[in-house]
Motif scaffolding. Sequence first.
Motif, PDB file in Angstrom:
ATOM      1  N   LEU A   1      13.313   8.987   2.372  1.00  0.00           N
ATOM      2  CA  LEU A   1      12.837  10.092   1.753  1.00  0.00           C
ATOM      3  C   LEU A   1      12.478  11.165   2.747  1.00  0.00           C
ATOM      4  CD1 LEU A   1      11.362   8.893  -1.611  1.00  0.00           C
ATOM      5  CD2 LEU A   1      13.477   9.781  -1.134  1.00  0.00           C
ATOM      6  N   GLU A   2      12.431  12.315   2.915  1.00  0.00           N
ATOM      7  CA  GLU A   2      11.817  13.388   3.526  1.00  0.00           C
ATOM      8  C   GLU A   2      10.283  13.331   3.379  1.00  0.00           C
ATOM      9  OE1 GLU A   2      12.205  17.961   4.684  1.00  0.00           O
ATOM     10  OE2 GLU A   2      13.877  17.040   3.725  1.00  0.00           O
ATOM     11  N   ASP A   3       9.858  13.554   2.053  1.00  0.00           N
ATOM     12  CA  ASP A   3       8.575  13.210   1.483  1.00  0.00           C
ATOM     13  C   ASP A   3       8.174  11.867   1.135  1.00  0.00           C
ATOM     14  OD1 ASP A   3       5.965  13.937   1.065  1.00  0.00           O
ATOM     15  OD2 ASP A   3       6.485  15.060  -0.875  1.00  0.00           O
ATOM     16  N   ARG A   4       8.085  10.970   2.122  1.00  0.00           N
ATOM     17  CA  ARG A   4       7.899   9.496   1.783  1.00  0.00           C
ATOM     18  C   ARG A   4       6.461   9.244   1.423  1.00  0.00           C
ATOM     19  NH1 ARG A   4       8.281   7.280   7.935  1.00  0.00           N
ATOM     20  NH2 ARG A   4       6.223   7.408   8.472  1.00  0.00           N
ATOM     21  N   PRO A   5       6.481   8.259   0.348  1.00  0.00           N
ATOM     22  CA  PRO A   5       5.029   7.881   0.007  1.00  0.00           C
ATOM     23  C   PRO A   5       4.445   7.306   1.046  1.00  0.00           C
ATOM     24  CG  PRO A   5       7.089   6.716  -1.385  1.00  0.00           C
ATOM     25  CD  PRO A   5       7.497   7.462  -0.183  1.00  0.00           C
ATOM     26  N   THR A   6       3.024   7.247   1.078  1.00  0.00           N
ATOM     27  CA  THR A   6       1.906   6.710   2.024  1.00  0.00           C
ATOM     28  C   THR A   6       1.444   5.431   1.456  1.00  0.00           C
ATOM     29  OG1 THR A   6       0.189   7.904   0.799  1.00  0.00           O
ATOM     30  CG2 THR A   6       1.139   9.125   2.388  1.00  0.00           C
ATOM     31  N   ALA A   7       1.857   5.063   0.121  1.00  0.00           N
ATOM     32  CA  ALA A   7       1.523   3.824  -0.355  1.00  0.00           C
ATOM     33  C   ALA A   7       2.586   3.090  -1.293  1.00  0.00           C
ATOM     34  CB  ALA A   7       0.075   3.965  -1.026  1.00  0.00           C
ATOM     35  N   ILE A   8       2.756   1.907  -1.293  1.00  0.00           N
ATOM     36  CA  ILE A   8       3.745   1.278  -2.319  1.00  0.00           C
ATOM     37  C   ILE A   8       2.959   0.481  -3.262  1.00  0.00           C
ATOM     38  CG2 ILE A   8       5.779   0.003  -2.433  1.00  0.00           C
ATOM     39  CD1 ILE A   8       6.436   2.637  -1.348  1.00  0.00           C
ATOM     40  N   PHE A   9       3.347   0.544  -4.603  1.00  0.00           N
ATOM     41  CA  PHE A   9       2.875  -0.487  -5.436  1.00  0.00           C
ATOM     42  C   PHE A   9       4.072  -1.514  -5.969  1.00  0.00           C
ATOM     43  CE2 PHE A   9       2.398  -1.605  -9.998  1.00  0.00           C
ATOM     44  CZ  PHE A   9       1.810  -2.771  -9.716  1.00  0.00           C
ATOM     45  N   ALA A  10       3.861  -2.500  -5.634  1.00  0.00           N
ATOM     46  CA  ALA A  10       5.167  -3.372  -6.230  1.00  0.00           C
ATOM     47  C   ALA A  10       4.993  -4.534  -7.332  1.00  0.00           C
ATOM     48  CB  ALA A  10       5.616  -4.320  -4.884  1.00  0.00           C
ATOM     49  N   ALA A  11       5.798  -4.643  -8.114  1.00  0.00           N
ATOM     50  CA  ALA A  11       5.320  -5.260  -9.506  1.00  0.00           C
ATOM     51  C   ALA A  11       5.290  -6.738  -9.140  1.00  0.00           C
ATOM     52  CB  ALA A  11       6.476  -5.081 -10.405  1.00  0.00           C
ATOM     53  N   THR A  12       5.564  -7.149  -7.990  1.00  0.00           N
ATOM     54  CA  THR A  12       5.447  -8.486  -7.471  1.00  0.00           C
ATOM     55  C   THR A  12       5.184  -8.891  -6.259  1.00  0.00           C
ATOM     56  OG1 THR A  12       7.681  -9.083  -6.987  1.00  0.00           O
ATOM     57  CG2 THR A  12       7.244  -9.340  -9.480  1.00  0.00           C
ATOM     58  N   ASP A  13       4.285  -9.686  -5.990  1.00  0.00           N
ATOM     59  CA  ASP A  13       4.238 -10.016  -4.475  1.00  0.00           C
ATOM     60  C   ASP A  13       5.258 -10.267  -3.599  1.00  0.00           C
ATOM     61  OD1 ASP A  13       1.381  -9.948  -5.041  1.00  0.00           O
ATOM     62  OD2 ASP A  13       1.013 -11.992  -4.821  1.00  0.00           O
ATOM     63  N   GLU A  14       6.218 -10.744  -4.105  1.00  0.00           N
ATOM     64  CA  GLU A  14       7.530 -11.030  -3.324  1.00  0.00           C
ATOM     65  C   GLU A  14       8.201  -9.791  -2.907  1.00  0.00           C
ATOM     66  OE1 GLU A  14      11.696 -13.640  -3.591  1.00  0.00           O
ATOM     67  OE2 GLU A  14       9.883 -14.395  -4.709  1.00  0.00           O
ATOM     68  N   MET A  15       8.109  -8.908  -4.080  1.00  0.00           N
ATOM     69  CA  MET A  15       8.867  -7.494  -3.448  1.00  0.00           C
ATOM     70  C   MET A  15       7.914  -6.849  -2.677  1.00  0.00           C
ATOM     71  SD  MET A  15      10.844  -6.119  -6.953  1.00  0.00           S
ATOM     72  CE  MET A  15       9.333  -5.965  -8.121  1.00  0.00           C
ATOM     73  N   ALA A  16       6.823  -7.033  -2.816  1.00  0.00           N
ATOM     74  CA  ALA A  16       5.805  -6.262  -1.633  1.00  0.00           C
ATOM     75  C   ALA A  16       6.047  -6.847  -0.328  1.00  0.00           C
ATOM     76  CB  ALA A  16       4.315  -6.761  -2.197  1.00  0.00           C
ATOM     77  N   ILE A  17       6.256  -8.219  -0.287  1.00  0.00           N
ATOM     78  CA  ILE A  17       6.339  -8.812   1.018  1.00  0.00           C
ATOM     79  C   ILE A  17       7.588  -8.292   1.570  1.00  0.00           C
ATOM     80  CG2 ILE A  17       6.725 -10.804   2.440  1.00  0.00           C
ATOM     81  CD1 ILE A  17       4.726 -12.076   0.232  1.00  0.00           C
ATOM     82  N   GLY A  18       8.507  -8.123   0.826  1.00  0.00           N
ATOM     83  CA  GLY A  18       9.908  -7.454   1.279  1.00  0.00           C
ATOM     84  C   GLY A  18       9.759  -5.765   1.853  1.00  0.00           C
ATOM     85  N   ALA A  19       8.845  -5.404   0.979  1.00  0.00           N
ATOM     86  CA  ALA A  19       8.452  -4.004   1.407  1.00  0.00           C
ATOM     87  C   ALA A  19       7.892  -3.991   2.785  1.00  0.00           C
ATOM     88  CB  ALA A  19       7.708  -3.198   0.348  1.00  0.00           C
ATOM     89  N   ILE A  20       6.852  -4.764   3.024  1.00  0.00           N
ATOM     90  CA  ILE A  20       5.969  -4.947   4.374  1.00  0.00           C
ATOM     91  C   ILE A  20       6.995  -5.335   5.422  1.00  0.00           C
ATOM     92  CG2 ILE A  20       4.415  -6.273   5.708  1.00  0.00           C
ATOM     93  CD1 ILE A  20       2.735  -6.553   2.848  1.00  0.00           C
ATOM     94  N   HIS A  21       7.929  -6.026   5.374  1.00  0.00           N
ATOM     95  CA  HIS A  21       8.902  -6.313   6.412  1.00  0.00           C
ATOM     96  C   HIS A  21       9.729  -5.217   6.623  1.00  0.00           C
ATOM     97  CE1 HIS A  21       8.131 -10.993   6.054  1.00  0.00           C
ATOM     98  NE2 HIS A  21       6.979 -10.438   6.624  1.00  0.00           N
ATOM     99  N   LYS A  22      10.043  -4.493   5.771  1.00  0.00           N
ATOM    100  CA  LYS A  22      11.055  -3.317   5.984  1.00  0.00           C
ATOM    101  C   LYS A  22      10.337  -2.534   6.929  1.00  0.00           C
ATOM    102  CE  LYS A  22      14.858  -2.952   5.340  1.00  0.00           C
ATOM    103  NZ  LYS A  22      15.796  -2.809   6.306  1.00  0.00           N
ATOM    104  N   ILE A  23       9.136  -2.239   6.510  1.00  0.00           N
ATOM    105  CA  ILE A  23       8.255  -1.190   7.140  1.00  0.00           C
ATOM    106  C   ILE A  23       8.207  -1.549   8.730  1.00  0.00           C
ATOM    107  CG2 ILE A  23       5.881  -0.088   7.261  1.00  0.00           C
ATOM    108  CD1 ILE A  23       5.607  -0.572   4.126  1.00  0.00           C
TER     109      ILE A  23
END
Length: 335
Positions: A236-258
């Motif tokens: 996204l051009e205007d990307r979020p500065t924070a992410i809330f994930a509904a499960t830890d497993e998805m949150a960890i996936g987000a961390i690794h992609k970042i």
Amino acid sequence: MTVTIYDVAREAGVSMATVSRVVNNNPNVKPQTRKKVFEAIERLGYRPNAVARGLASKKTTTVGVVIPDISNNNYAEVARGIEDIATMYHYNIILCNADKKKEKEIRVINTLLEKQVDGLLFMGGTVTEEHMEAFRTSSVPVVLCATSDENNAMPGVDIDHEKAAFDAVSVLIANGHQKIGMISGTLEDPANGFARYNGYKKALEKAGIPFREDYVRVGNYRYESGMEAMNYFLSLEDRPTAIFAATDEMAIGAIHKIQDQGLRVPEDISVMGVDNSRMASMVRPKLSTAAQPMYDIGAVSMRLLTKLMNKENVEQVKYVLSHEIINRQSVAHQA
């Protein structure tokens, strides 16, 4: 050949009724006689026939447990709580994996009831009318565990998923974040999906932050879907500065992609999860999350079921356990 109660009685020189009393821990047996029977049992390798005993007593001392994903650490922790209380009250459990698929869940429920279990614990996704029909026609008590039905008609134990999500997103807001994306579970799931999505929206609303459709992606609770959703947010051009994930497993996936994209957590993007799975403290940076008391949910569910199975006086059949915000290292203040 199978050793029978008759063989044990003959070997010990007692009646079959006496052997039955010993096997069923009846106190009205002399210690010397009890010793003789146990010695005969050991010599012959006798194993009581649980099916026959169940037919006679109309109880199998067995509880059926329907679990959504046996490989998920959270559900494993719930199962541990169930097992410990079941053992304490002398029940065995039959654990069945159903993959959060409605057809499989219904099939497993019916199979367990056909096995003459004394009670049923159900962990799953959406409790549909088909589920409710199976529960209504059950001749044994059913307790929902880490899930709930839409009308709160069933006995059950869970947390307030909406409040857990609200509190988690509020941590991000308190740290100055206004652009908060969400990796949601399926919105058809009333707890991990819709309720947590609702909590996210309500936290934004309370803070006066406009809700943006483009800041929400639906995942499937798994690591890979967290990575895929994060890949979208980073595009996204205007990307979020924070992410809330509904499960830890998805949150960890987000961390690794970042991190794969050369960015830092939390300096560039903060991440918050829900569950407090074991992986939350293993990932680097350690994941901040809203913790579910998974072991306690299992333990309280099983204790409630034992009361219902034994027709004890039960004043409360719905329990909402407390969640807890665990602040670790994945959330930073937004300047």
